[in-house]
Scaffold this motif. Sequence first.
Motif, mmCIF file in Angstrom:
data_model
loop_
_atom_site.group_PDB
_atom_site.id
_atom_site.type_symbol
_atom_site.label_atom_id
_atom_site.label_comp_id
_atom_site.label_asym_id
_atom_site.label_seq_id
_atom_site.Cartn_x
_atom_site.Cartn_y
_atom_site.Cartn_z
ATOM 1 N N GLY A 39 3.501 11.533 2.854
ATOM 2 C CA GLY A 39 2.558 10.563 3.413
ATOM 3 C C GLY A 39 1.117 10.944 3.143
ATOM 4 O O GLY A 39 0.297 10.110 2.734
ATOM 5 N N GLU A 42 0.303 10.559 -0.722
ATOM 6 C CA GLU A 42 0.106 9.160 -1.135
ATOM 7 C C GLU A 42 -1.227 8.624 -0.635
ATOM 8 O O GLU A 42 -1.994 8.026 -1.388
ATOM 9 N N GLY A 43 -1.497 8.829 0.652
ATOM 10 C CA GLY A 43 -2.740 8.331 1.221
ATOM 11 C C GLY A 43 -3.963 8.976 0.602
ATOM 12 O O GLY A 43 -4.953 8.312 0.279
ATOM 13 N N SER A 114 2.805 11.161 -6.204
ATOM 14 C CA SER A 114 1.630 10.412 -5.752
ATOM 15 C C SER A 114 0.606 10.176 -6.856
ATOM 16 O O SER A 114 -0.418 9.545 -6.618
ATOM 17 N N SER A 135 -5.229 3.450 2.313
ATOM 18 C CA SER A 135 -4.780 4.851 2.311
ATOM 19 C C SER A 135 -3.898 5.143 3.517
ATOM 20 O O SER A 135 -2.844 5.770 3.385
ATOM 21 N N GLY A 139 0.098 5.715 3.201
ATOM 22 C CA GLY A 139 0.546 7.044 3.641
ATOM 23 C C GLY A 139 1.658 6.956 4.678
ATOM 24 O O GLY A 139 2.645 7.694 4.618
#
Length: 182
Positions: A39, A42-43, A114, A135, A139
Amino acid sequence: MELLIFTLVLSIDSFSAALALGFRRFSHRRALFFALSSGFSEGFAIFLGFLLGRIAENFIVNYDHWVAFFLLCAVGGHMCYQSYQEMRSSSPRETHAVKVHGLLKILFVSSVTSIDSLGVGVTLGLIGKPVALYSLVIGIGAFLSTYLGLFLAKRISGHLGEKVEFLGGVILILLGIKMLSI
């Protein structure tokens, strides 16, 4: 609706990686670590892509998929090789210690999956979307999809026996190939 679509598309990589790595045993603590790292990765990649887009837009967009491809194929190939070695050397009487993925491997895979979010972050910045909201939501989507992938892998692994790690490696290689089509 657009935010939901971005979240689902970008969370597929986290889900696939969790499915691939989840064939090995995961404690609740390690699963939480994996979901948090996915998470956050990705964010943060969305946010970082937004910032880097102002500096080096063309470089990031042109090469991010190649980096992800090579790294995921390397990790997946290594998993397949280890699994093959174990299948060749083990006899039915041998017992093996329970194997788990290390924290560095989990961080590495979370980060690599990511990489495509960097390009998305660049794009979001160029079209003027609220990068903080994207974001955060992406996430959270990656966090949830990682847990779902781990849960499904646990359910599937009982049916596949010792071939599960090999399957996990193949999934990572396929994920790397998919990165080339982005």
